[in-house]
Design a protein around this motif. Structure first.
Motif, short mmCIF file in Angstrom:
data_model
loop_
_atom_site.label_atom_id
_atom_site.label_comp_id
_atom_site.label_asym_id
_atom_site.label_seq_id
_atom_site.Cartn_x
_atom_site.Cartn_y
_atom_site.Cartn_z
N ALA A 1 0.84 -1.21 0.00
CA ALA A 1 0.00 0.00 0.00
C ALA A 1 0.88 1.26 0.00
N HIS A 2 2.05 1.20 0.65
CA HIS A 2 2.95 2.34 0.68
C HIS A 2 3.58 2.62 -0.68
N ALA A 3 3.62 1.61 -1.54
CA ALA A 3 4.21 1.80 -2.87
C ALA A 3 3.41 2.82 -3.67
N VAL A 4 2.08 2.84 -3.50
CA VAL A 4 1.24 3.82 -4.21
C VAL A 4 1.59 5.23 -3.74
N THR A 5 1.77 5.40 -2.43
CA THR A 5 2.14 6.72 -1.89
C THR A 5 3.49 7.17 -2.40
N VAL A 6 4.46 6.28 -2.38
CA VAL A 6 5.81 6.62 -2.84
C VAL A 6 5.80 6.99 -4.32
N SER B 1 7.43 -7.26 -7.64
CA SER B 1 5.97 -7.34 -7.67
C SER B 1 5.53 -8.71 -8.18
N ARG B 2 4.25 -9.01 -8.01
CA ARG B 2 3.75 -10.33 -8.42
C ARG B 2 2.28 -10.23 -8.78
N GLN C 1 -1.60 -1.77 -6.19
CA GLN C 1 -0.43 -1.80 -5.31
C GLN C 1 0.73 -2.55 -5.95
N GLN C 2 0.45 -3.68 -6.59
CA GLN C 2 1.52 -4.45 -7.23
C GLN C 2 2.07 -3.73 -8.46
#
Length: 588
Positions: A418-423, A492-493, A475-476
């Motif tokens: 979920a943090h990947a979207v923010t980053v 990612s997967r 997210q992925q």
């Protein structure tokens, strides 16, 4: 408005030794409410429109108060001639208000008058008079203080961003920003002046609007945060140790107010109309508005053409914004230097999240990597303390020294996608490309939903990633693009849908009422999104209730709707439930 009516005491409350007093006030009771007058120095009488002094005042825009000196809007001779002085009768523009017990403006009259008995008082002297019944100003100021508190309560109830913390020495300005109060202002005298001047400015704006009179209105538009969020921030500012953080946040999310010749409303005060008229010695907009108001009160046309008024507003806004930008740049420069000084430390454990984030951004921007700083980033990741916004800073650095940190950060994002979207969103903001662009398509079935999603930002796009929900697929996809932008292997997967549960036989206990049976199907996971709604019709003595039930069959994905009617809501619900049970497919 006769001079005789206006020949009363007016108290001028300001800083000790002020040389540019341009307002005075008088307050008395009027039945259950109040009558309040604000006397404003008649600067228009001293400064002719279009003259050399007027042109220079427009160029300056406002008086600037610096720690070591004051740069006046007007030259000393004109300022001296227009300022209000104790014991000296002075012509004034009078704003005469009638206010009800709830603090609502009932009536306002504006016109020329004479302040025959001006009395000077500092903020502290005004506050002291409230506690001394024998003081000559005790009665006037007691009425003024009671009115000010009522006005403040009304503004807060109406949603204004209004806070005074006189004990800690700060308050909000008209726009909702936090300002630090001088020692001499941390008392009831400051509250009286602030609230009475806001009331007079609001009254003048309403008086102009009722007469369709163009003014330089003070318009303030909403920023990037909601009123509820800002109110919560101001509540947080009352907690010890949070003031500077909240002050900086409010400065970022609140837009500056501007002068415009059309009505735009004021967000910070939550008012439909607001203007500035109470300080014509110190603000050029107030002088412009004073000329317009006095001309209207005398039955004369406005001294300003619409185009001239618009040009004047633009000129004032430009100069005020330029000064604000220089002030902000200076403050940021000082803050960066303070952070820069902390980069020489070896232990960053004691830094709060905000300070550490600023230090990390500065270190990456200025290529000031250190082993201690890199170790602190990893430590905070391991302890779950690092904020996603701070992870974005070193993650996209091209410096080789940050590689071990980047690999640890990517493992963290893999564990917390979920943090990947923010980053990724922060990366887009840094590159000025705006929001993430998502490309999404369903690839599953109603029985087993599956979505394929790819993300794009700054001209780069991720491979498609699939998952049973759009959120998980996003997210992925974001994780894949973050790795691509950082130059790291893609962790990612695709997420496979859960196996389909075997079809279950429809089992409803014998004898259960239909509504209970439907609820049990929802509780056991065979129905989802169950919703009941009602409406009533028919005659008052013989109502007819209609119940509609909606649900989705989990096994097939089919949405069902059924309706039932009855003389009571319970009967209608039972009929609707029975109709829904009849529509269930075999096996459910």
């Amino acid at each position: 408005m006769s001079d005789g009516e206006q020949s009363v005491v007016g108290v001028m409350i300001d800083r000790p030794g002020s040389a540019d007093r341009d307002d005075a006030l008088w307050v008395g009771r009027a039945g259950d409410g109040w009558r309040a007058r604000v006397y404003v120095a008649d600067v228009a009488r001293v400064v002719p429109l279009g003259g050399t002094v007027d042109v220079e005042a427009c160029r300056r825009g406002e008086t600037v108060y610096l720690p070591d000196r004051t740069i006046g809007m007007l030259p000393p001779a004109e300022q001296d001639a227009a300022t209000l002085r104790a014991g000296t009768p002075s012509p004034a523009c009078v704003i005469d208000m009638r206010i009800d017990p709830a603090g609502e403006l009932v009536d306002v009259t504006i016109g020329p008058g004479t302040l025959t008995e001006p009395i000077e008082a500092s903020y502290q002297e005004a506050a002291d008079a409230l506690t001394q019944p024998a003081h000559p100003l005790h009665g006037l100021l007691s009425h003024a203080y009671e009115l000010a508190r009522t006005l403040l309560a009304r503004r807060r109830a109406a949603g204004a961003l209004a806070v005074y913390d006189l004990m800690r020495g700060w308050a909000t300005d008209e726009d909702g920003r936090i300002v630090t109060l001088a020692e001499t202002e941390r008392n009831a005298g400051y509250l009286i002046v602030s609230e009475l001047m806001i009331a007079a400015n609001e009254a003048a704006a309403r008086w102009a609007v009722e007469r369709d009179l163009p003014l330089l209105f003070r318009n303030h538009r909403a920023g990037t945060a909601s009123r509820a969020e800002l109110t919560d921030q101001l509540a947080a500012a009352s907690l010890a140790g949070r003031l500077d953080t909240v002050r900086q946040h409010l400065a970022m999310v609140l837009r500056p107010a501007v002068y415009e010749p059309r009505l735009g409303g004021h967000f910070g005060l939550n008012l439909p109309a607001y203007t500035h008229v109470t300080s014509p010695l110190r603000r050029y907009a107030d002088l412009v508005n004073q000329r317009i108001l006095l001309a209207a009160a005398a039955g004369r046309p406005s001294p300003y053409q619409p185009a001239t008024l618009a040009e004047t507003a633009a000129a004032i806004n430009l100069r005020v914004e330029a000064r604000r930008a220089r002030r902000v740049a200076s403050l940021r420069s000082a803050a960066r230097q303070e952070i820069r000084n902390q980069l020489v430390e070896d232990d960053y454990r004691q830094l709060d999240d905000g300070t550490f984030g600023k230090l990390l951004r500065l270190a990456v921007t200025e290529d000031r990597w250190s082993e201690a700083l890199a170790a602190e980033v990893i430590r905070r990741v391991d302890e779950g303390r690092l904020l996603p916004r701070d992870a974005a800073t070193p993650l996209f650095s091209g410096a080789e020294q940050w590689r071990p940190v980047q690999r640890r950060l990517l493992r963290w994002l893999t564990e917390e996608p979920a943090h990947a979207v923010t980053v990724l969103s922060l990366y887009g903001q840094r590159e000025l490309t705006g929001e993430i662009q998502w490309r999404e398509r369903p690839v599953g079935t109603p029985q087993q939903p599956l979505f394929a999603v790819s993300a794009a930002v700054a001209g780069r796009r991720s491979p498609e990633r699939t998952a049973p929900s759009k959120r998980a697929a996003r997210q992925q996809a974001a994780l894949a693009l973050v790795a691509q932008l950082a130059g790291l292997p893609d962790p990612s997967r695709d997420i496979a849908p859960p196996p389909r549960p075997p079809a279950r036989a429809r089992t409803i206990p014998d004898g259960h009422p239909p509504a209970m049976a439907v609820n049990e199907l929802a509780q056991t996971g065979r129905l989802a999104e169950l919703h009941w709604s009602y409406r009533t019709g028919g005659a008052a003595h013989e109502p007819v209730h209609t119940c509609t039930v909606n649900a989705r069959v989990v096994r097939t994905g089919e949405s069902l709707t059924a309706t039932g009617r009855g003389g009571t809501k319970a009967a209608a619900k039972a009929a609707a439930a029975a109709a829904l049970l009849a529509k269930l497919p075999p096996g459910d």
